[in-house]
Design a protein around this motif. Structure first.
Motif, PDB file in Angstrom:
ATOM      1  N   LYS A 158      39.985 -21.853  95.015  1.00  0.00           N
ATOM      2  CA  LYS A 158      40.299 -22.921  95.975  1.00  0.00           C
ATOM      3  C   LYS A 158      40.026 -24.297  95.360  1.00  0.00           C
ATOM      4  N   LYS A 191      49.777 -25.610  97.820  1.00  0.00           N
ATOM      5  CA  LYS A 191      49.137 -26.124  99.037  1.00  0.00           C
ATOM      6  C   LYS A 191      48.922 -24.991 100.050  1.00  0.00           C
ATOM      7  N   GLN A 192      49.906 -24.105 100.169  1.00  0.00           N
ATOM      8  CA  GLN A 192      49.777 -22.984 101.106  1.00  0.00           C
ATOM      9  C   GLN A 192      48.633 -22.071 100.697  1.00  0.00           C
ATOM     10  N   GLU A 194      46.015 -22.903  98.878  1.00  0.00           N
ATOM     11  CA  GLU A 194      44.756 -23.619  99.025  1.00  0.00           C
ATOM     12  C   GLU A 194      44.272 -23.566 100.468  1.00  0.00           C
ATOM     13  N   ARG A 195      45.220 -23.672 101.412  1.00  0.00           N
ATOM     14  CA  ARG A 195      44.867 -23.582 102.841  1.00  0.00           C
ATOM     15  C   ARG A 195      44.493 -22.156 103.232  1.00  0.00           C
ATOM     16  N   HIS A 196      45.098 -21.192 102.571  1.00  0.00           N
ATOM     17  CA  HIS A 196      44.935 -19.785 102.917  1.00  0.00           C
ATOM     18  C   HIS A 196      43.553 -19.234 102.518  1.00  0.00           C
TER      19      HIS A 196
END
Length: 198
Positions: A158, A191-192, A194-196
């Protein structure tokens, strides 16, 4: 810069020969990579590892001894060079130069930077030569490297994603598996992920 690539072994791990000014830099010599390198390299000057997983370092020792060149490995993955995971019979290798996180080195006038992006492995690195990134198993086209292996770390992954998302240059990316891509093409996907990650 001229780049040759060939996928090696059961995991189709990309081995690269990067030629600049008639000098060849070899990146990630996987399973049975030596014969292909011998056929396609005329003046090898160095051998680089993006990280220490067996499918990327299998032919390290054979290649470095055949061409009498130095092996550069991220310091935090050195311990993997002598592991034999899954009892596959990986030949052990020894690094000549242990590269520190985010260190820039110069080999015969060629500047090379090892950007540290841990998560997949402790020393996982993206090797930058000019405007090209050899991303190992950190970034692939359309996805990222796994972070559920022994010695992987989800929180480190992350942090690494946050780090590269601050970059603002459209690098060419040549990954450890699969097809090439660019950093801008991967931003939404990164980005997806990192959010996940929790």
């Amino acid at each position: 810069m001229h780049i040759k690539v060939h996928p090696m072994g059961d995991y189709q791990t990309n081995c690269y020969i990067v030629t600049i000014n008639d000098k060849d830099i070899i990146i990630d010599p996987g399973v049975n990579a030596t014969a292909w390198i011998k056929q396609n390299s005329t003046n090898p000057i160095a051998l680089l590892n993006t990280h220490g997983h067996f499918d990327h370092v299998w032919s390290n020792q054979e290649v470095k001894e055949l061409f009498n060149i130095k092996l550069y490995t991220p310091v935090d993955d050195e311990f993997m060079l002598t592991l034999n995971p899954y009892n596959l019979g990986m030949p052990p290798s020894s690094a000549d130069v242990l590269v520190k996180p985010d260190e820039e080195i110069e080999i015969e006038g060629i500047k090379i930077k090892f950007h540290h992006f841990s998560g997949h492995t402790p020393g996982c690195s993206v090797i930058q030569i000019d405007d090209t990134l050899f991303s190992g198993d950190f970034i692939f086209k359309g996805t990222i490297g796994r972070f559920d292996f022994p010695n992987s770390n989800a929180q480190d992954m992350k942090k690494s994603l946050k780090k590269i998302l601050k970059w603002d240059k459209n690098f060419h990316i040549y990954p450890g598996h699969g097809d090439k891509t660019t950093l801008y093409d991967e931003v939404d996907n990164l980005k997806q992920w990192e959010r996940h990650i929790r």
